[in-house]
Design a protein around this motif. Sequence first.
Motif, PDB file in Angstrom:
ATOM      1  N   VAL A 231      47.011 -44.134  21.318  1.00 29.08           N
ATOM      2  CA  VAL A 231      45.632 -44.300  20.880  1.00 29.08           C
ATOM      3  C   VAL A 231      45.476 -43.715  19.487  1.00 29.08           C
ATOM      4  CG1 VAL A 231      43.211 -43.818  21.358  1.00 29.08           C
ATOM      5  CG2 VAL A 231      44.806 -44.183  23.258  1.00 29.08           C
ATOM      6  N   GLU A 232      45.166 -44.593  18.534  1.00 26.31           N
ATOM      7  CA  GLU A 232      44.961 -44.165  17.152  1.00 26.31           C
ATOM      8  C   GLU A 232      43.497 -43.829  16.912  1.00 26.31           C
ATOM      9  OE1 GLU A 232      47.919 -47.748  16.816  1.00 26.31           O
ATOM     10  OE2 GLU A 232      46.086 -47.274  17.909  1.00 26.31           O
ATOM     11  N   SER A 233      43.266 -42.943  15.978  1.00 27.73           N
ATOM     12  CA  SER A 233      41.915 -42.613  15.544  1.00 27.73           C
ATOM     13  C   SER A 233      41.973 -42.085  14.119  1.00 27.73           C
ATOM     14  CB  SER A 233      41.277 -41.573  16.472  1.00 27.73           C
ATOM     15  OG  SER A 233      42.017 -40.370  16.453  1.00 27.73           O
ATOM     16  N   GLY A 234      40.802 -41.994  13.498  1.00 34.92           N
ATOM     17  CA  GLY A 234      40.721 -41.402  12.172  1.00 34.92           C
ATOM     18  C   GLY A 234      40.536 -42.379  11.037  1.00 34.92           C
ATOM     19  N   GLY A 235      40.580 -43.668  11.323  1.00 34.81           N
ATOM     20  CA  GLY A 235      40.372 -44.643  10.269  1.00 34.81           C
ATOM     21  C   GLY A 235      38.920 -44.658   9.816  1.00 34.81           C
ATOM     22  N   GLY A 236      38.673 -45.409   8.750  1.00 35.88           N
ATOM     23  CA  GLY A 236      37.317 -45.511   8.241  1.00 35.88           C
ATOM     24  C   GLY A 236      37.286 -46.053   6.838  1.00 35.88           C
ATOM     25  N   LEU A 237      36.130 -45.905   6.219  1.00 34.12           N
ATOM     26  CA  LEU A 237      35.913 -46.373   4.848  1.00 34.12           C
ATOM     27  C   LEU A 237      35.928 -45.168   3.920  1.00 34.12           C
ATOM     28  CD1 LEU A 237      35.072 -48.543   2.763  1.00 34.12           C
ATOM     29  CD2 LEU A 237      32.695 -48.081   3.432  1.00 34.12           C
TER      30      LEU A 237
ATOM     31  N   ARG B  10      42.846 -38.672   7.536  1.00 36.20           N
ATOM     32  CA  ARG B  10      43.938 -38.262   8.423  1.00 36.20           C
ATOM     33  C   ARG B  10      43.861 -39.085   9.701  1.00 36.20           C
ATOM     34  NH1 ARG B  10      45.722 -32.643  11.430  1.00 36.20           N
ATOM     35  NH2 ARG B  10      43.943 -33.138  12.773  1.00 36.20           N
ATOM     36  N   LEU B  11      44.916 -39.817   9.959  1.00 35.28           N
ATOM     37  CA  LEU B  11      45.010 -40.604  11.181  1.00 35.28           C
ATOM     38  C   LEU B  11      45.723 -39.791  12.259  1.00 35.28           C
ATOM     39  CD1 LEU B  11      46.118 -44.072   9.750  1.00 35.28           C
ATOM     40  CD2 LEU B  11      43.808 -43.121   9.961  1.00 35.28           C
TER      41      LEU B  11
ATOM     42  N   GLY C  31      45.639 -49.973  16.918  1.00 33.31           N
ATOM     43  CA  GLY C  31      45.379 -49.935  15.490  1.00 33.31           C
ATOM     44  C   GLY C  31      44.040 -49.320  15.139  1.00 33.31           C
ATOM     45  N   THR C  32      43.966 -48.829  13.916  1.00 32.23           N
ATOM     46  CA  THR C  32      42.724 -48.287  13.369  1.00 32.23           C
ATOM     47  C   THR C  32      42.576 -48.789  11.938  1.00 32.23           C
ATOM     48  OG1 THR C  32      41.436 -46.259  13.005  1.00 32.23           O
ATOM     49  CG2 THR C  32      43.814 -46.113  12.617  1.00 32.23           C
ATOM     50  N   GLN C  33      41.390 -49.239  11.606  1.00 35.66           N
ATOM     51  CA  GLN C  33      41.144 -49.853  10.303  1.00 35.66           C
ATOM     52  C   GLN C  33      40.948 -48.782   9.238  1.00 35.66           C
ATOM     53  OE1 GLN C  33      40.880 -53.297   9.310  1.00 35.66           O
ATOM     54  NE2 GLN C  33      40.880 -52.348   7.278  1.00 35.66           N
ATOM     55  N   VAL C  34      41.647 -48.947   8.132  1.00 35.37           N
ATOM     56  CA  VAL C  34      41.455 -48.111   6.940  1.00 35.37           C
ATOM     57  C   VAL C  34      41.035 -49.031   5.806  1.00 35.37           C
ATOM     58  CG1 VAL C  34      42.578 -46.660   5.215  1.00 35.37           C
ATOM     59  CG2 VAL C  34      43.091 -46.345   7.643  1.00 35.37           C
TER      60      VAL C  34
END
Length: 112
Positions: free
Chosen positions: A3-9, A17-18, A105-108
């Motif tokens: 489980v990924e986390s930490g992505g963003g704009l 930091r992911l 996945g997490t969006q950056v």
Amino acid sequence: QLVESGGGLVQAGGSLRLSCRASGSIFSTFSPQEMAWYRQAPGNQRELVASITGSRATNYADSVKGRFTISRDNSRKTVYLQMNSLKAEDTAVYYCRGFDLWGLGTQVTVSS
């Protein structure tokens, strides 16, 4: 599962930091396993960003050397990707991989 986390704009030049947390009995042997971060931008193939072995040897794509740092906390079964000096071309979905499994996945998104 991974489980990924930490992505963003974030604006260009900024940091994120992911995190990738492994949960489930399959990960009982997390410590010696190599873990990695990949990314995929629209229209591009998925590419390796960074990897870390059980002995904490690291490997980076040339495009992120000196800006990204991969690390792991075996007690938390978590892998991190510290991303500094972000550029617009770092925009992508970032995926965690380990145990022949992929996270969702997490969006950056880096705005220029």
